[in-house]
Design an enzyme around this catalytic site. Structure first.
Site, short mmCIF file in Angstrom:
data_model
loop_
_atom_site.label_atom_id
_atom_site.label_comp_id
_atom_site.label_asym_id
_atom_site.label_seq_id
_atom_site.Cartn_x
_atom_site.Cartn_y
_atom_site.Cartn_z
N GLN A 99 0.76 -1.34 0.07
CA GLN A 99 0.06 -0.11 -0.05
C GLN A 99 0.96 1.35 -0.14
OE1 GLN A 99 -2.13 1.74 3.37
NE2 GLN A 99 -3.84 1.26 2.17
N TYR A 186 -6.07 11.30 3.71
CA TYR A 186 -4.88 11.53 3.41
C TYR A 186 -4.59 11.92 2.08
CZ TYR A 186 -3.93 8.47 7.61
OH TYR A 186 -3.94 7.94 8.68
N GLY A 329 -9.47 -6.99 9.91
CA GLY A 329 -8.39 -6.37 10.19
C GLY A 329 -7.77 -6.83 11.67
N ARG A 330 -8.61 -6.19 12.75
CA ARG A 330 -8.21 -6.64 14.20
C ARG A 330 -8.40 -8.13 14.41
NH1 ARG A 330 -9.46 -1.92 18.47
NH2 ARG A 330 -8.65 -0.18 17.23
#
Length: 372
Positions: A99, A186, A329-330
């Protein structure tokens, strides 16, 4: 067997399942130099049974850093470090994309070369967000971002070239492709958003102009890997509560129109997949079904979703045809053998939130594999 174990083709790669490791910031690179080390090699190797892996956000240049101890891909040492990661993943039969990340205004002068101001499309300070700066070896604090300065038109074009160079570096490091981080407020997201882009040149004004930077960066990295091995990550939000702004940044006045147009653009460019990051805090609102349907109708390649997904939710999304690949994810942080656990119905480890960002192997590579 779960429907998530049906095969899928992505970018010419046959994926063995639809369970993905999404990009997860862990702040474990070696210092000095933000270099992927052996601890990161072990972390990614442990999770290589994922059908698809995307690295944590990886800054394309020194100015692209917004958090201490995150890895880069702009130095020879960083490239060499990532090569060890990709070799380990490939030895396990995995597929991994890098990424590419530039935080733009979401940074602090302490993280910038020569302590200069961060750069951004327009000089608008980020609010409702914190960046992480180092205060000593292994120690740091969260603090408000610094006020950015506006990039000149020439500098914008220079950053487009930097993305291409980062893609070339990712190819040297052995990555199978790259994902553009265009979410979470971002740099690329800052160009897209009406709240952070007030430019009067070719990169500002109309939506198509605000999407120009995304288009040029996508074309630049596609020239390296081929567009079918390029992905783009968005985080469309449909409610402007303060909590959402804190967690994920920018909420457009018409998010449906903004992101369907962006998806149409990327479909025309032939990118390999779209990654959609959904709101993931407790009691966060569901993404409108109308958006999921319109996105599916607009974009022909695989669509990946992530954000508090369970096995059952992912199976429902796949059954409806709205998504093809799902990031956990987690759950993947705490369960390095997640596909095997899903397949056999084994119980899941719980994540330790205190060790998510920075630190040692504790809470990083010491989560246990299942043992009956």
């Amino acid at each position: 067997m779960s429907s998530l174990f049906a095969p899928l083709q992505l970018g010419g790669y046959p994926l063995r399942n639809r369970i993905a490791l999404p990009p997860l910031t862990r702040c474990r690179s070696e210092q000095p130099g933000n270099i992927p080390g052996e601890m990161m090699v072990d972390y990614y190797r442990q999770r290589a049974s994922a059908g698809f892996m995307i690295t944590e956000g990886t800054q394309i240049e020194p100015r692209g850093q917004g958090y201490a101890w995150t890895p880069g891909i702009h130095s020879e040492a960083q490239i060499a470090g990532w090569k060890k990661v990709t070799d380990a993943v490939h030895e396990e039969g995995g597929t991994i994309f890098c990424q590419l990340w530039h935080v733009g205004r979401v940074s602090h002068t302490e993280l910038q070369p020569e302590k200069q101001s961060p750069v951004a499309p327009s000089p608008v300070t980020a609010t409702g967000v914190r960046v992480f700066i180092e205060t000593g070896p292994g120690a740091g604090i969260l603090t408000a971002p610094s006020t950015p300065r506006e990039l000149t038109t020439a500098e914008v074009k220079e950053i487009v070239v930097m993305y291409r160079t980062a893609a070339e570096n990712a190819k040297k490091a052995g990555f199978d492709g790259v994902e553009l981080h265009s979410a979470n407020g971002y740099l690329i997201n800052q160009f897209i958003s009406e709240h952070t882009n007030f430019r009067s040149d070719e990169y500002g004004g109309s939506l198509d102009n605000r999407l120009r930077f995304l288009r040029e960066v996508t074309e630049a990295v596609s020239a390296v890997f081929g567009s079918h091995r390029v992905g783009v990550r968005f985080a469309p939000l449909f409610s402007s509560t303060d909590e959402e702004r804190v967690y994920l940044g920018l909420v457009e006045s018409d998010p449906h129109a903004t992101y369907i147009r962006a998806a149409q653009l990327l479909n025309e460019l032939g990118v390999g997949y779209l990654s959609i990051a959904e709101a993931d805090w407790d009691n966060s609102p569901d993404m409108p079904e109308s958006f999921r349907i319109a996105l599916r109708e607009t974009f022909r390649s695989p669509i990946m979703y992530s954000g508090r997904y369970t096995l059952e939710k992912a199976e429902r999304m796949l059954e409806k045809g709205w998504g093809d690949l799902f990031g956990f994810g987690r759950t993947f942080i705490a369960n390095p053998d997640l596909p095997a656990r899903f397949n056999a119905g084994y119980p899941l480890n719980k994540v330790e939130t205190a060790s998510l960002y920075g630190g040692t192997r504790k809470g990083y590579t010491d989560y246990p594999f299942y043992s009956s």
